[in-house]
Design an enzyme around this catalytic site. Structure first.
Site, PDB file in Angstrom:
ATOM      1  N   GLU A  40     -13.079   2.193   3.770  1.00 28.21           N
ATOM      2  CA  GLU A  40     -12.196   2.444   4.911  1.00 28.21           C
ATOM      3  C   GLU A  40     -12.333   3.903   5.350  1.00 28.21           C
ATOM      4  O   GLU A  40     -11.384   4.674   5.345  1.00 28.21           O
ATOM      5  CB  GLU A  40     -10.746   2.119   4.525  1.00 28.21           C
ATOM      6  CG  GLU A  40      -9.813   1.989   5.721  1.00 28.21           C
ATOM      7  CD  GLU A  40      -8.360   1.840   5.318  1.00 28.21           C
ATOM      8  OE1 GLU A  40      -7.625   1.157   6.030  1.00 28.21           O
ATOM      9  OE2 GLU A  40      -7.957   2.424   4.284  1.00 28.21           O
ATOM     10  N   GLU A  80       0.820  -1.210   0.000  1.00 27.16           N
ATOM     11  CA  GLU A  80       0.000   0.000   0.000  1.00 27.16           C
ATOM     12  C   GLU A  80       0.853   1.258   0.000  1.00 27.16           C
ATOM     13  O   GLU A  80       1.852   1.349   0.721  1.00 27.16           O
ATOM     14  CB  GLU A  80      -0.900   0.013   1.239  1.00 27.16           C
ATOM     15  CG  GLU A  80      -1.816   1.219   1.326  1.00 27.16           C
ATOM     16  CD  GLU A  80      -2.765   1.172   2.510  1.00 27.16           C
ATOM     17  OE1 GLU A  80      -3.676   2.007   2.556  1.00 27.16           O
ATOM     18  OE2 GLU A  80      -2.584   0.306   3.380  1.00 27.16           O
TER      19      GLU A  80
END
Length: 265
Positions: free
Chosen positions: A256, A155
């Site tokens: 998220e 990420e």
């Protein structure tokens, strides 16, 4: 939040936080989610007890929610740590101890996306030393993930909120995934495309999607600014999700974000 026609997963580390962890899968199911994702739920312990793991597994299966994303141990999130695998000493050891635990737990639930946060730069330490350690630990994670049919996700965060984190562009994260794949030959290191972090960093999200949808193993979304729910900021979630689909991405999108009330719906 009305659910558009996309494969959405609720992030149970940011949503339904007014509830204890074991009650959140059922709440997500009531809100219309069939899938969920989680940061590592025990930030102080990379190797929780079998009873703790079993309790979470039961909560997920009893609710009928599929776990589609799980972080490896990464220290405190949200917080200053931002990963462990490139940190020499105790934290790297904790990451390695966590790898088999995560793989076994994910494999038992059919979870295919395992997020390995890279870790901050350490002042006074040669970045090449950290990068070599990171590659070693990511290879370990990729091999364990492969055994259970999962991929390791790399990420990119953003330099505003994580100024010491070295992977703050899509290019940087994809380059690390490519190095892991070259080292293992397995091809199961993939890009975690977090559209919120990329937006904070000023990226052209359409260009990132067009270039990297094919190597993305998971996508996460929160609106920008504020990391709130879709519609709370300037990003057009429906348009971005449609562009992902048009670029060939058919995987999950992890929601998220922080809901204004802590609740979703």
């Amino acid at each position: 939040m009305p659910l558009p026609d996309h494969r959405l997963a609720a992030n149970l580390s940011l949503l339904f936080t007014e509830l204890p962890l074991l009650e959140r899968p059922a709440a997500a199911a009531v809100a219309g989610f069939t899938a969920v994702e989680l940061w590592w739920p025990w930030p102080g312990s990379p190797t929780p007890s079998a009873s703790a793991l079993d309790a979470l597994r039961r909560a997920l299966t009893d609710a009928g929610t599929r776990l589609v994303g799980l972080n490896f141990y990464a220290g405190r999130l949200p917080g200053p740590d931002r990963g462990a695998l490139s940190l020499p000493g105790r934290e790297s050891e904790r990451f390695r101890a966590n790898v088999e635990v995560v793989a076994e737990f994910a494999g038992s639930l059919g979870c295919t996306g395992l997020n390995a946060l890279y870790g901050n730069r350490v002042a006074g330490l040669d970045p090449q030393v950290q990068d070599a350690l990171a590659l070693e630990n990511l290879v370990l994670a990729a091999r364990a993930a492969h055994e259970v049919g999962a991929c390791v996700l790399i990420e990119a965060l953003n330099s505003v909120e994580s100024p010491d984190y070295p992977l703050v562009t899509a290019d940087a994260a994809v380059a690390v995934a490519s190095r892991v794949n070259a080292a293992t030959g397995l091809g199961n290191a993939r890009f975690l495309m977090d559209l919120y972090h990329l937006a904070v960093g000023g990226a052209d999200l359409d260009a990132v999607i067009d270039r990297y949808a094919g190597v993305a193993g998971h996508v996460q979304f929160a609106d920008f600014p504020g990391r709130g729910e879709p519609g709370s900021g300037r990003l057009d979630f429906t348009a971005l999700a449609g562009r992902l689909r048009g670029a060939g991405y058919g995987g999950w999108i992890g929601m998220e974000y922080r809901a204004a009330s802590g609740r979703v719906g």
